[in-house]
Design a protein around this motif. Structure first.
Motif, PDB file in Angstrom:
ATOM      1  N   GLN A  47       0.827  -1.202   0.000  1.00 46.78           N
ATOM      2  CA  GLN A  47       0.000   0.000   0.000  1.00 46.78           C
ATOM      3  C   GLN A  47       0.867   1.259   0.000  1.00 46.78           C
ATOM      4  OE1 GLN A  47      -2.420  -1.261   3.327  1.00 46.78           O
ATOM      5  NE2 GLN A  47      -4.165  -1.770   2.002  1.00 46.78           N
ATOM      6  N   ARG A  48       1.962   1.231   0.765  1.00 46.59           N
ATOM      7  CA  ARG A  48       2.854   2.375   0.780  1.00 46.59           C
ATOM      8  C   ARG A  48       3.549   2.546  -0.579  1.00 46.59           C
ATOM      9  NH1 ARG A  48       8.185   2.382   4.480  1.00 46.59           N
ATOM     10  NH2 ARG A  48       8.576   0.680   3.037  1.00 46.59           N
ATOM     11  N   HIS A  49       3.937   1.433  -1.179  1.00 45.10           N
ATOM     12  CA  HIS A  49       4.577   1.468  -2.496  1.00 45.10           C
ATOM     13  C   HIS A  49       3.660   2.152  -3.525  1.00 45.10           C
ATOM     14  CE1 HIS A  49       7.414  -0.352  -5.521  1.00 45.10           C
ATOM     15  NE2 HIS A  49       6.338  -0.302  -6.291  1.00 45.10           N
ATOM     16  N   VAL A  50       2.385   1.787  -3.485  1.00 51.45           N
ATOM     17  CA  VAL A  50       1.412   2.368  -4.423  1.00 51.45           C
ATOM     18  C   VAL A  50       1.250   3.878  -4.169  1.00 51.45           C
ATOM     19  CG1 VAL A  50      -1.050   2.394  -5.030  1.00 51.45           C
ATOM     20  CG2 VAL A  50       0.188   0.221  -4.952  1.00 51.45           C
ATOM     21  N   VAL A  51       1.227   4.282  -2.909  1.00 49.61           N
ATOM     22  CA  VAL A  51       1.120   5.715  -2.588  1.00 49.61           C
ATOM     23  C   VAL A  51       2.373   6.459  -3.086  1.00 49.61           C
ATOM     24  CG1 VAL A  51       0.979   7.429  -0.731  1.00 49.61           C
ATOM     25  CG2 VAL A  51      -0.442   5.371  -0.635  1.00 49.61           C
ATOM     26  N   TRP A  52       3.557   5.853  -2.877  1.00 48.87           N
ATOM     27  CA  TRP A  52       4.792   6.460  -3.403  1.00 48.87           C
ATOM     28  C   TRP A  52       4.665   6.705  -4.900  1.00 48.87           C
ATOM     29  CZ3 TRP A  52       9.059   2.777  -0.995  1.00 48.87           C
ATOM     30  CH2 TRP A  52       9.315   3.172   0.327  1.00 48.87           C
ATOM     31  N   GLU A  53       4.150   5.697  -5.606  1.00 47.32           N
ATOM     32  CA  GLU A  53       4.046   5.834  -7.058  1.00 47.32           C
ATOM     33  C   GLU A  53       2.982   6.858  -7.448  1.00 47.32           C
ATOM     34  OE1 GLU A  53       5.779   1.491  -8.416  1.00 47.32           O
ATOM     35  OE2 GLU A  53       3.598   1.757  -8.466  1.00 47.32           O
ATOM     36  N   GLU A  54       1.796   6.698  -6.878  1.00 49.98           N
ATOM     37  CA  GLU A  54       0.672   7.524  -7.344  1.00 49.98           C
ATOM     38  C   GLU A  54       0.761   8.976  -6.886  1.00 49.98           C
ATOM     39  OE1 GLU A  54      -3.171   5.821  -6.824  1.00 49.98           O
ATOM     40  OE2 GLU A  54      -2.671   4.112  -8.117  1.00 49.98           O
ATOM     41  N   ASP A  55       1.328   9.208  -5.708  1.00 52.15           N
ATOM     42  CA  ASP A  55       1.342  10.580  -5.185  1.00 52.15           C
ATOM     43  C   ASP A  55       2.632  11.328  -5.496  1.00 52.15           C
ATOM     44  OD1 ASP A  55      -1.084   9.886  -4.222  1.00 52.15           O
ATOM     45  OD2 ASP A  55      -0.645  10.186  -2.104  1.00 52.15           O
ATOM     46  N   ILE A  56       3.721  10.586  -5.747  1.00 50.48           N
ATOM     47  CA  ILE A  56       5.002  11.277  -5.936  1.00 50.48           C
ATOM     48  C   ILE A  56       5.609  10.997  -7.316  1.00 50.48           C
ATOM     49  CG2 ILE A  56       7.378  11.493  -5.065  1.00 50.48           C
ATOM     50  CD1 ILE A  56       6.132  10.786  -2.279  1.00 50.48           C
ATOM     51  N   LEU A  57       5.826   9.718  -7.585  1.00 49.20           N
ATOM     52  CA  LEU A  57       6.573   9.355  -8.784  1.00 49.20           C
ATOM     53  C   LEU A  57       5.797   9.616 -10.085  1.00 49.20           C
ATOM     54  CD1 LEU A  57       9.370   8.216  -8.913  1.00 49.20           C
ATOM     55  CD2 LEU A  57       8.383   5.905  -9.046  1.00 49.20           C
ATOM     56  N   PHE A  58       4.559   9.126 -10.145  1.00 45.35           N
ATOM     57  CA  PHE A  58       3.784   9.287 -11.382  1.00 45.35           C
ATOM     58  C   PHE A  58       3.518  10.761 -11.705  1.00 45.35           C
ATOM     59  CE2 PHE A  58       1.617   4.770 -11.258  1.00 45.35           C
ATOM     60  CZ  PHE A  58       2.869   4.184 -11.316  1.00 45.35           C
ATOM     61  N   PRO A  59       3.087  11.583 -10.709  1.00 48.73           N
ATOM     62  CA  PRO A  59       2.861  12.996 -11.039  1.00 48.73           C
ATOM     63  C   PRO A  59       4.134  13.687 -11.551  1.00 48.73           C
ATOM     64  CG  PRO A  59       1.865  12.477  -8.918  1.00 48.73           C
ATOM     65  CD  PRO A  59       2.665  11.282  -9.325  1.00 48.73           C
ATOM     66  N   LEU A  60       5.273  13.324 -10.973  1.00 47.18           N
ATOM     67  CA  LEU A  60       6.538  13.910 -11.413  1.00 47.18           C
ATOM     68  C   LEU A  60       6.811  13.517 -12.874  1.00 47.18           C
ATOM     69  CD1 LEU A  60       9.279  15.327 -10.902  1.00 47.18           C
ATOM     70  CD2 LEU A  60      10.096  13.179  -9.881  1.00 47.18           C
ATOM     71  N   TRP A  61       6.630  12.261 -13.161  1.00 47.30           N
ATOM     72  CA  TRP A  61       6.866  11.778 -14.519  1.00 47.30           C
ATOM     73  C   TRP A  61       5.857  12.378 -15.515  1.00 47.30           C
ATOM     74  CZ3 TRP A  61       4.327   8.860 -18.249  1.00 47.30           C
ATOM     75  CH2 TRP A  61       5.135   8.455 -19.326  1.00 47.30           C
ATOM     76  N   GLU A  62       4.601  12.485 -15.090  1.00 42.81           N
ATOM     77  CA  GLU A  62       3.568  13.059 -15.971  1.00 42.81           C
ATOM     78  C   GLU A  62       3.920  14.513 -16.309  1.00 42.81           C
ATOM     79  OE1 GLU A  62       0.220  12.199 -13.478  1.00 42.81           O
ATOM     80  OE2 GLU A  62       0.078  10.113 -14.174  1.00 42.81           O
ATOM     81  N   ARG A  63       4.414  15.234 -15.300  1.00 35.97           N
ATOM     82  CA  ARG A  63       4.806  16.624 -15.514  1.00 35.97           C
ATOM     83  C   ARG A  63       5.986  16.720 -16.485  1.00 35.97           C
ATOM     84  NH1 ARG A  63       4.681  17.581 -10.157  1.00 35.97           N
ATOM     85  NH2 ARG A  63       6.933  17.758  -9.912  1.00 35.97           N
ATOM     86  N   LYS A  64       6.984  15.871 -16.258  1.00 38.78           N
ATOM     87  CA  LYS A  64       8.189  15.925 -17.077  1.00 38.78           C
ATOM     88  C   LYS A  64       7.962  15.444 -18.509  1.00 38.78           C
ATOM     89  CE  LYS A  64      12.035  16.411 -15.921  1.00 38.78           C
ATOM     90  NZ  LYS A  64      12.961  17.564 -15.888  1.00 38.78           N
ATOM     91  N   SER A  65       7.121  14.436 -18.669  1.00 41.05           N
ATOM     92  CA  SER A  65       6.931  13.853 -19.999  1.00 41.05           C
ATOM     93  C   SER A  65       5.813  14.546 -20.759  1.00 41.05           C
ATOM     94  CB  SER A  65       6.601  12.361 -19.874  1.00 41.05           C
ATOM     95  OG  SER A  65       5.327  12.223 -19.265  1.00 41.05           O
ATOM     96  N   GLY A  66       4.985  15.320 -20.029  1.00 38.18           N
ATOM     97  CA  GLY A  66       3.832  15.948 -20.664  1.00 38.18           C
ATOM     98  C   GLY A  66       2.682  14.973 -20.879  1.00 38.18           C
ATOM     99  N   MET A  67       2.832  13.726 -20.413  1.00 35.63           N
ATOM    100  CA  MET A  67       1.765  12.729 -20.596  1.00 35.63           C
ATOM    101  C   MET A  67       0.836  12.739 -19.395  1.00 35.63           C
ATOM    102  SD  MET A  67       2.970   9.281 -22.399  1.00 35.63           S
ATOM    103  CE  MET A  67       4.559   9.183 -23.170  1.00 35.63           C
ATOM    104  N   THR A  68      -0.084  13.697 -19.408  1.00 32.47           N
ATOM    105  CA  THR A  68      -0.979  13.797 -18.259  1.00 32.47           C
ATOM    106  C   THR A  68      -2.345  13.198 -18.575  1.00 32.47           C
ATOM    107  OG1 THR A  68      -1.403  16.035 -18.977  1.00 32.47           O
ATOM    108  CG2 THR A  68       0.072  15.776 -17.111  1.00 32.47           C
ATOM    109  N   GLY A  69      -2.755  13.294 -19.836  1.00 32.83           N
ATOM    110  CA  GLY A  69      -4.106  12.851 -20.191  1.00 32.83           C
ATOM    111  C   GLY A  69      -4.201  11.389 -20.565  1.00 32.83           C
TER     112      GLY A  69
END
Ligand code: FE2
Ligand code: FE2
Length: 147
Positions: A47-69
């Motif tokens: 559960q913590r791993h998923v929160v790390w990904e969904e709240d920190i890692l994925f948003p960072l990557w979405e911002r950097k890659s421009g793949m938000t939608g």
């Protein structure tokens, strides 16, 4: 010491969680209390791993890659929901001391293996490619604040 990357950090956490799940499976018919505590550690860790990904890692990557939608993180997030559902049905049986959990274990592991493989082979290396070391360290610091 080799550099700490998103791949090394998250691959290692996948491995740690796999090992906890293996302990649960190995011990459940010989030492249920120990098996249950391995499972609870696995569950909280996943559960913590998923929160790390969904709240920190994925948003960072979405911002950097421009793949938000769209794109891979949307798929990963929806797989997390399915993994969560399977985790809960397994958890309910374990809480009820029901040991006939082979089907639930198989369902969960099957999905988790495929999910982890796509993160390890595609997503994490992509992230390490476009996220700078400074951004990565800031992400790791933010992760430490999530218990
Ligand atoms: Fe994931
Ligand atoms: Fe992951």
């Amino acid at each position: 010491m080799p550099e700490r990357t998103i791949s090394t950090m998250f691959d290692e956490d996948h491995e740690r969680l796999d090992a906890l799940f293996k302990s649960f499976q190995t011990l459940k018919r010989t030492d249920f209390p120990k098996a249950k505590s391995a499972f609870l550690e696995f569950k909280a860790g996943l559960q913590r791993h998923v929160v790390w990904e969904e709240d920190i890692l994925f948003p960072l990557w979405e911002r950097k890659s421009g793949m938000t939608g769209g794109g891979p993180t949307i798929v990963m997030r929806s797989e997390h929901r399915e993994i969560g559902d399977r985790l809960e049905s397994l958890s309910r049986k374990i809480q009820a001391q029901n040991l006939e959990t082979e089907r639930e274990e198989e369902f969960l592991l099957d999905l988790l293996d495929r999910h982890n493989m796509s993160e390890e082979e595609v997503l994490y290396p992509e992230m390490d490619h476009i996220i700078s070391p400074e951004e990565r360290e800031a992400a790791f610091r933010a992760m430490e604040k999530i218990a």
